[in-house]
Design a protein around this motif. Structure first.
Motif, mmCIF file in Angstrom:
data_model
loop_
_atom_site.group_PDB
_atom_site.id
_atom_site.type_symbol
_atom_site.label_atom_id
_atom_site.label_comp_id
_atom_site.label_asym_id
_atom_site.label_seq_id
_atom_site.Cartn_x
_atom_site.Cartn_y
_atom_site.Cartn_z
ATOM 1 N N LEU A 221 26.415 13.526 57.122
ATOM 2 C CA LEU A 221 26.320 14.961 56.863
ATOM 3 C C LEU A 221 27.385 15.696 57.670
ATOM 4 N N VAL A 222 28.130 16.584 57.011
ATOM 5 C CA VAL A 222 29.183 17.353 57.685
ATOM 6 C C VAL A 222 28.910 18.843 57.543
ATOM 7 N N ASP A 223 29.461 19.621 58.483
ATOM 8 C CA ASP A 223 29.139 21.056 58.524
ATOM 9 C C ASP A 223 30.134 21.937 57.772
ATOM 10 N N LYS A 224 31.092 21.318 57.049
ATOM 11 C CA LYS A 224 32.045 22.089 56.249
ATOM 12 C C LYS A 224 32.325 21.366 54.942
ATOM 13 N N VAL A 225 32.673 22.140 53.912
ATOM 14 C CA VAL A 225 33.144 21.545 52.668
ATOM 15 C C VAL A 225 34.609 21.173 52.860
ATOM 16 N N LEU A 226 34.947 19.927 52.597
ATOM 17 C CA LEU A 226 36.312 19.435 52.800
ATOM 18 C C LEU A 226 37.166 19.821 51.598
ATOM 19 N N LEU B 37 34.678 17.235 45.167
ATOM 20 C CA LEU B 37 33.569 16.351 45.540
ATOM 21 C C LEU B 37 34.036 14.914 45.763
ATOM 22 N N THR B 38 34.932 14.411 44.931
ATOM 23 C CA THR B 38 35.415 13.038 45.127
ATOM 24 C C THR B 38 36.289 12.908 46.374
ATOM 25 N N TYR B 39 36.770 14.045 46.885
ATOM 26 C CA TYR B 39 37.500 14.039 48.149
ATOM 27 C C TYR B 39 36.558 13.749 49.325
ATOM 28 N N HIS B 40 35.253 13.848 49.065
ATOM 29 C CA HIS B 40 34.256 13.563 50.096
ATOM 30 C C HIS B 40 33.733 12.129 50.028
ATOM 31 N N VAL B 41 34.272 11.322 49.115
ATOM 32 C CA VAL B 41 33.748 9.970 48.896
ATOM 33 C C VAL B 41 34.819 8.930 49.217
ATOM 34 N N GLY C 112 28.767 0.179 46.946
ATOM 35 C CA GLY C 112 29.179 0.420 48.325
ATOM 36 C C GLY C 112 30.187 1.549 48.464
ATOM 37 N N VAL C 113 29.715 2.732 48.826
ATOM 38 C CA VAL C 113 30.585 3.879 49.082
ATOM 39 C C VAL C 113 30.078 4.628 50.310
ATOM 40 N N THR C 114 30.924 5.507 50.812
ATOM 41 C CA THR C 114 30.550 6.401 51.908
ATOM 42 C C THR C 114 30.723 7.833 51.432
ATOM 43 N N VAL C 115 29.700 8.655 51.645
ATOM 44 C CA VAL C 115 29.745 10.049 51.227
ATOM 45 C C VAL C 115 29.667 10.941 52.457
ATOM 46 N N PHE C 116 30.686 11.771 52.643
ATOM 47 C CA PHE C 116 30.650 12.804 53.678
ATOM 48 C C PHE C 116 30.057 14.046 53.002
ATOM 49 N N ALA C 117 28.783 14.245 53.243
ATOM 50 C CA ALA C 117 27.994 15.201 52.472
ATOM 51 C C ALA C 117 27.910 16.563 53.148
ATOM 52 N N PRO C 118 28.502 17.600 52.545
ATOM 53 C CA PRO C 118 28.372 18.942 53.127
ATOM 54 C C PRO C 118 26.922 19.429 53.023
ATOM 55 N N THR C 119 26.423 19.991 54.086
ATOM 56 C CA THR C 119 25.059 20.525 54.094
ATOM 57 C C THR C 119 24.994 21.831 53.313
ATOM 58 N N ASN C 120 23.788 22.313 53.098
ATOM 59 C CA ASN C 120 23.618 23.605 52.434
ATOM 60 C C ASN C 120 24.328 24.716 53.208
ATOM 61 N N GLU C 121 24.282 24.630 54.531
ATOM 62 C CA GLU C 121 24.958 25.647 55.347
ATOM 63 C C GLU C 121 26.467 25.605 55.118
#
Length: 225
Positions: free
Chosen positions: A216-221, A159-163, A126-135
């Motif tokens: 899905l998010v539109d920027k790399v965090l 990457l772990t900052y997105h989880v 059980g995790v949540t991933v804020f996934a940056p798109t290719n764009e």
């Protein structure tokens, strides 16, 4: 004339004596009436209206939760409707495998492999991933890309900052902060129907996988230094 009046009177008496249905059919000059059924002849329990249609299973513009939860956001239109990368197929896979299948997340999938996070995410309960798109990845400067590609430890940190641990619901994104696996915090809020994580917009949210949920998010965090 007397004959016509007598016939009309007899018809009126017959109508008063026997209940009739609301409809009548004409055959030549003779009217044939169908007697209405007695109460005992009626079939109880028949619905008067057609059953309503079930809930839509396609992506929506607003979030929903529970058994009828569906992905929401304008970016969901870019997802395949069927086959690999579609919401139905993503829901069957562990999160890192689901990311690898998605055409919109191929650069994230490559980054997860380089940072050796695939097995960790797929085995997570059980995790949540804020996934940056290719764009989102393409918008990074070449200098940043080079640094991340040459430093696996820094790439893993980003990457772990997105989880986030646990499956985050849309209602938990209204306002507040979430602690990430990297150790830093993400600021989430909802305003005018738009959901943001730090300064990134959620373009397609509430995508369930076998062990996680993806937004899905539109920027790399970028984690704080």
């Amino acid at each position: 004339m007397k004959t016509s009046l007598l016939a009309s009177a007899l018809a009126a008496v017959a109508l008063a004596a026997f209940p009739v249905a609301a409809q009548a059919s004409a055959t030549g000059s003779v009217l044939t009436f169908t007697p209405a059924p007695e109460p005992s002849e009626m079939v109880p329990g028949e619905p008067s209206e057609a059953p309503s249609e079930g809930p839509s299973e396609g992506p929506s513009e607003g979030p929903s939760e529970g058994a009828a939860a569906v992905p929401f956001g304008p970016g969901c239109r870019k997802l395949p409707e069927t086959g690999p990368g579609s919401p139905v197929e993503i829901a069957k896979e562990k999160v890192a495998t689901a990311v690898e299948q998605s055409p919109e997340l191929s650069q994230l999938a490559e980054a997860l492999k380089k940072s050796e996070l695939v097995e960790q995410l797929n085995s997570a309960d059980g995790v949540t991933v804020f996934a940056p798109t290719n764009e989102a990845f393409s918008a990074l400067s070449q200098d940043v890309k080079d640094k991340l590609n040459s430093d696996p430890a820094q790439l893993k940190k980003v990457l772990t900052y997105h989880v986030v641990s646990g499956k985050v619901k849309p209602s938990e994104l209204q306002s507040g902060s979430l602690e990430t696996l990297e150790g830093g915090k993400l600021t989430v809020k909802q305003e005018n129907g738009e959901y943001t994580v730090n300064d990134a917009k959620i373009v397609c949210g509430n995508l369930p996988t076998a062990n996680a949920v993806i937004y899905l998010v539109d920027k790399v965090l970028v984690p704080p230094q």
